[in-house]
Every structure is written in C-alpha cells, then in structure tokens.
Design a protein around this motif. Sequence first.
Motif, PDB file in Angstrom:
ATOM      1  N   ALA A   8     -18.464   1.249 -48.630  1.00 39.59           N
ATOM      2  CA  ALA A   8     -18.469   0.084 -49.512  1.00 39.59           C
ATOM      3  C   ALA A   8     -17.844  -1.104 -48.801  1.00 39.59           C
ATOM      4  CB  ALA A   8     -17.710   0.373 -50.807  1.00 39.59           C
ATOM      5  N   GLN A   9     -18.323  -2.278 -49.148  1.00 37.73           N
ATOM      6  CA  GLN A   9     -17.712  -3.544 -48.756  1.00 37.73           C
ATOM      7  C   GLN A   9     -16.989  -4.083 -49.979  1.00 37.73           C
ATOM      8  OE1 GLN A   9     -20.550  -6.483 -47.527  1.00 37.73           O
ATOM      9  NE2 GLN A   9     -19.027  -8.082 -47.146  1.00 37.73           N
ATOM     10  N   ILE A  10     -15.686  -4.284 -49.862  1.00 37.77           N
ATOM     11  CA  ILE A  10     -14.842  -4.639 -50.999  1.00 37.77           C
ATOM     12  C   ILE A  10     -14.374  -6.081 -50.863  1.00 37.77           C
ATOM     13  CG2 ILE A  10     -12.626  -4.145 -52.112  1.00 37.77           C
ATOM     14  CD1 ILE A  10     -13.060  -1.224 -51.441  1.00 37.77           C
ATOM     15  N   ASP A  11     -14.413  -6.793 -51.957  1.00 42.40           N
ATOM     16  CA  ASP A  11     -14.025  -8.202 -52.007  1.00 42.40           C
ATOM     17  C   ASP A  11     -12.532  -8.306 -52.290  1.00 42.40           C
ATOM     18  OD1 ASP A  11     -13.929 -10.936 -52.226  1.00 42.40           O
ATOM     19  OD2 ASP A  11     -14.945 -11.038 -54.161  1.00 42.40           O
ATOM     20  N   LEU A  12     -11.734  -8.477 -51.249  1.00 41.58           N
ATOM     21  CA  LEU A  12     -10.307  -8.700 -51.431  1.00 41.58           C
ATOM     22  C   LEU A  12     -10.078 -10.163 -51.792  1.00 41.58           C
ATOM     23  CD1 LEU A  12      -8.777  -6.727 -48.428  1.00 41.58           C
ATOM     24  CD2 LEU A  12      -9.163  -5.940 -50.775  1.00 41.58           C
TER      25      LEU A  12
END
Length: 332
Positions: A146-150
């Motif tokens: 997954a690519q997570i939006d911090l």
Amino acid sequence: ATGPATSEFPRGLLRKMQAAGVIRIFFVCCCIARLAHADPLAIRAVAANLTSGNKQSYSPDNGNHSNPEGAGARILTALKPDVVMIQEFNIVGSPRAWVNKTLGKNFDFVQEEGAQIPNGIISRYPFITTSNWVDTLVGNRSFAWAQIDLPGTNDLYIVSVHFLTTSSANRTAEANNLKALMQASFPPNAWIVVAGDFNAGNRSETCVTTWNGYLTDTPVPVDNNGVSGTSANRSAPHDYVLPSLTFTNFETATVFPSLHYPNGLVFDSRVYNATPLANNFSPVPSAAPVLPQHMPVVQHFSIPPPPAPNRPALTANPTAQTTARRLILSFA
C-alpha cells in the motif's frame, strides 16, 4: 467641532478597521507559532502474525479475554499501532467490524482477496493505492502493499509479507523477487517499511541479509528480557519490521506508560508481572490462556514537523498603537 458628514472618514469605522488589522496580524502570527510548535508525526509499525493454534484466523476479543482466536485482537489493541502488517488475515465475522473493535473506526484496511491465508495492512492514515504482487513460490497468499498518505509529509510505502517455511532457498528467492518488484515500482528514495513473517531461522539467513543497503534490520527489537526471538518458544527470529535507509533516520524508542524500549519491542506477555502488564498492555491478561504462534514486532518512527516559515517583520510600525489613514505597512 462639527462638519459635513462626508468630510472625514468615520472615526468609529476607522477604529474598527484598525482593530481588525491588529486581529489579522495576531491571527497570522498565532498560526505561524502553531506550525513552529506542531507535534511530530508518530508512526508505530507492527508486524503481526498473531493467529493462535492451527485455525489461521482472528476473532474479536470476547470481553473476558479468554477466547483463543481473540488473542491477536487483544495484543493489537494493547500495542496501539498506527500501521499493522498482518498475516493470515482471515476474520471470523466481518473484517470491518473486527478492525473497528480492535483498533478503531478511523482505521482503514486492505485484505488480499481469494487467498487462503491472506496478508493485509491496517492503517490509521488513509491509503492512496493498495495492491498486491504475485509470490511465484506459493499459491495461497501474495505480497500485499500500500501507498499511505502521511499528513504534511512524504508518502509511506508498506509491504506485508509471509515467506515460506519450506526452505531457506525458497525464502531467499521470495525476498529477491520482492526486492526487484519494489525497486521497479516504488520511487527512488521512497520511505518504505517491509514487515511480517519471514520464517527465518536466524538473522544471517539470506532472506534477511539480501535487503542490506536498501532496508535495515538494525537496531534489533527485543522483549523485556532482551530476547529477540519471535517464535512461540522464542528461539528463532521469524518476524521483522524493516524500514528503508531513507526512513530509518526517523526511528525512535518504543514507549509505553512506564516502559521504554530504545530498539523497539518484541512483545511477549509471559515476561511481565501482572502489574506492569496491566499498566502498559491492557487488555492483555496475565497468565494468558493461549499465545499466538508468533510474537509481534514493534518499531516506532517520529517524523518532525516541517520548519515554520519565517515570521514577517514590520518595517513601518504604527505610532502609539494607531495608524494614520493610508499608511502602508510593509513586511519583510
């Protein structure tokens, strides 16, 4: 003195405008000060192959903390993670309801579809992209990522893995295949965490060392007695949280109310007396009726807030807290 109503700018309105200008300047300065004192962004990452027995599934905690399939849920609730890389992510009942009860309604999750023992990712922060890559050596799970939006900073790329038990050679092939997929798909210098059940017999096994120079296995997390093994009998380091070299600079101590682990934590409830266990890891009970097959691994990262912009400096100040009409205030 009196005069025509239109000969002067109304003094009451002028005072209001002057006050409003002061308020606006004060508001801007307060916002800048808030940015300057913003809290670091916390990311507690947990590798979690926490099913019990041979059921390869999770149930919600039953309330009296006695059901074996609920052990994994109780442990995750106690560890208070921000991101979980979970293995054997089969749920008795609704996965959404399980995540809600275990971690909270504000957590998102992704679960492999159609896999016998799926990998998954659970995150406090929203997903931008979720997907999986085929593990060519096994047919009952893949590599979930997954690519997570911090908020306010770089994205974080997460991979949840469950390597084979069959042989070191097979685990090495899985690790090398995954590394090639990541290097071809993730941006250069991306922030990455690969975590999960490597099934490694020792830390010198190639499925661990092949990541050297890309991900890191240092510092090594340990339990309250300094033991790093994560198998049920604590003899083998099966499980890992490996950050990329670009992300490891943010690694910091894993802290609970009265306990401090500078290198991260391998959690095993058996090494605590009842009081520290209750004070730090509720709702995990002392003398737990059953333990998961593996111990979870916890690493904590702390990303500092971005530097605040320079405060604007007045170059022409009002005299005696008043401003003559049409005086221009300039900022540097």
